[in-house]
Design a protein around this motif. Structure first.
Motif, short mmCIF file in Angstrom:
data_model
loop_
_atom_site.label_atom_id
_atom_site.label_comp_id
_atom_site.label_asym_id
_atom_site.label_seq_id
_atom_site.Cartn_x
_atom_site.Cartn_y
_atom_site.Cartn_z
N UNK A 39 0.84 -1.20 0.00
CA UNK A 39 0.00 0.00 0.00
C UNK A 39 0.88 1.26 0.00
N UNK A 40 0.42 2.28 -0.70
CA UNK A 40 1.08 3.58 -0.73
C UNK A 40 0.10 4.56 -0.09
N UNK A 41 0.50 5.10 1.05
CA UNK A 41 -0.44 5.89 1.85
C UNK A 41 0.25 7.13 2.42
N UNK A 42 -0.54 8.12 2.83
CA UNK A 42 0.06 9.20 3.61
C UNK A 42 0.69 8.61 4.88
N UNK A 43 1.69 9.27 5.41
CA UNK A 43 2.46 8.74 6.53
C UNK A 43 1.59 8.19 7.66
N UNK A 44 0.63 8.97 8.11
CA UNK A 44 -0.16 8.58 9.27
C UNK A 44 -0.94 7.29 8.99
N UNK A 45 -1.47 7.16 7.79
CA UNK A 45 -2.20 5.94 7.44
C UNK A 45 -1.24 4.76 7.29
N UNK A 46 -0.08 5.00 6.72
CA UNK A 46 0.91 3.93 6.56
C UNK A 46 1.35 3.41 7.93
N UNK A 47 1.48 4.32 8.89
CA UNK A 47 1.91 3.92 10.23
C UNK A 47 0.97 2.89 10.83
N UNK A 66 14.99 0.17 15.50
CA UNK A 66 13.71 -0.57 15.60
C UNK A 66 12.65 0.12 16.44
N UNK A 67 13.07 0.96 17.38
CA UNK A 67 12.10 1.70 18.20
C UNK A 67 11.65 3.00 17.56
N UNK A 68 12.21 3.30 16.40
CA UNK A 68 11.83 4.48 15.60
C UNK A 68 12.05 5.80 16.33
N UNK A 69 13.20 5.89 16.95
CA UNK A 69 13.55 7.14 17.64
C UNK A 69 14.56 7.97 16.86
N UNK A 107 9.49 10.37 11.91
CA UNK A 107 9.55 9.70 13.22
C UNK A 107 9.05 10.62 14.33
N UNK A 108 9.49 11.86 14.28
CA UNK A 108 9.08 12.83 15.31
C UNK A 108 7.57 13.06 15.26
N UNK A 109 7.02 13.15 14.07
CA UNK A 109 5.57 13.34 13.92
C UNK A 109 4.81 12.14 14.49
N UNK A 110 5.27 10.95 14.17
CA UNK A 110 4.61 9.74 14.68
C UNK A 110 4.70 9.66 16.20
N UNK A 111 5.84 10.05 16.75
CA UNK A 111 6.00 10.05 18.21
C UNK A 111 5.03 11.04 18.85
N UNK A 112 4.92 12.22 18.27
CA UNK A 112 4.00 13.24 18.79
C UNK A 112 2.56 12.73 18.77
N UNK A 113 2.17 12.11 17.68
CA UNK A 113 0.81 11.58 17.57
C UNK A 113 0.57 10.47 18.59
N UNK A 114 1.56 9.60 18.75
CA UNK A 114 1.43 8.49 19.69
C UNK A 114 1.28 9.01 21.12
#
Length: 161
Positions: free
Chosen positions: A4-12, A38-41, A150-157
Motif C-alpha cells: 500500500x502507498x499511503x500518507x504517513x499517518x495511514x501507513x503507520x 527498531x524503536x523508531x527514535x 519519526x518525530x511526527x509519529x511520536x508526537x501523535x502516539x
C-alpha cells in the motif's frame, strides 16, 4: 500483493509497532537512504545510491531493507509551497508505485518541502565545503525526512491520536 502507498499517518497503521523504517530522498541522479532504529527514535544515514535503472535501484533498496530488517518505507514527497504537486512529486509517486509492485512493505509518503534546502543550510553553517556537501546532501536529506516523520509519529502516539 503490491504494497500500500499511503500518507504517513495511514501507513503507520499498517506497520508493526516495532521495526526499522527506511527513509528515501529521491533525486533525479541519486537516492539518499536513511534507516531508523527498531524503536523508531533515531534516523541514521546509510548511503547514497547513484541511480541507474529502476530495477537496479530497487534491488539495492530491497537489499538494504533485508539487511536492516525494515518493516516499511518513508518516501519524501516534494510538495510545492502552495500545496500542489509538480513533476517531482509525480515522479516520486511513480517510483512508489513501481516499488510497491516489488514488495509488500507499506510505503508512507511524507511532505518533504524544503528538506534539501534545510540540510544545505545546516551543512553550510557547519562550514562543509561545496564538494563535500554534494557528496553527503542526499543522505542527510533522507535523514531529515525520516527523522521528521519519526518525530511526527511520536508526537501523535504521545497525544493518543
Amino acid at each position: 500483493m503490491p504494497a500500500p502507498i499511503l500518507p504517513l499517518i495511514e501507513a503507520a497503521g499498517r506497520w508493526p509497532e516495532r521495526g526499522a523504517l527506511v527513509g528515501l530522498d529521491l533525486g533525479t541522479k541519486t537516492i539518499g537512504v536513511a534507516v531508523s532504529d527498531p524503536d523508531r527514535r533515531l534516523a541514521t544515514g546509510v548511503e547514497t545510491i547513484q541511480r541507474k535503472a529502476f530495477k537496479a535501484d530497487a534491488a539495492r533498496l530491497l537489499a538494504i531493507c533485508a539487511e536492516r530488517k525494515v518493516v516499511g518505507f518513508v518516501l519524501g514527497l516534494p510538495i510545492n509551497m502552495d500545496g500542489s504537486e509538480g513533476p517531482r512529486a509525480q515522479s516520486t509517486r511513480a517510483f512508489a508505485r513501481n516499488l510497491a509492485g516489488l514488495t509488500d512493505l507499506p510505503i508512507g509518503l511524507w511532505d518533504e518541502r524544503l528538506s534539501t534546502a534545510a540540510v544545505e543550510r545546516e551543512l553550510i553553517g557547519m562550514d562543509v565545503s561545496r564538494a563535500k556537501r554534494a557528496e553527503v546532501i542526499d543522505t542527510h536529506a533522507a535523514i531529515f525526512i525520516l527523522q521528521g516523520a519519526l518525530d511526527r509519529l511520536t508526537t501523535l502516539r504521545r497525544s493518543g491520536q
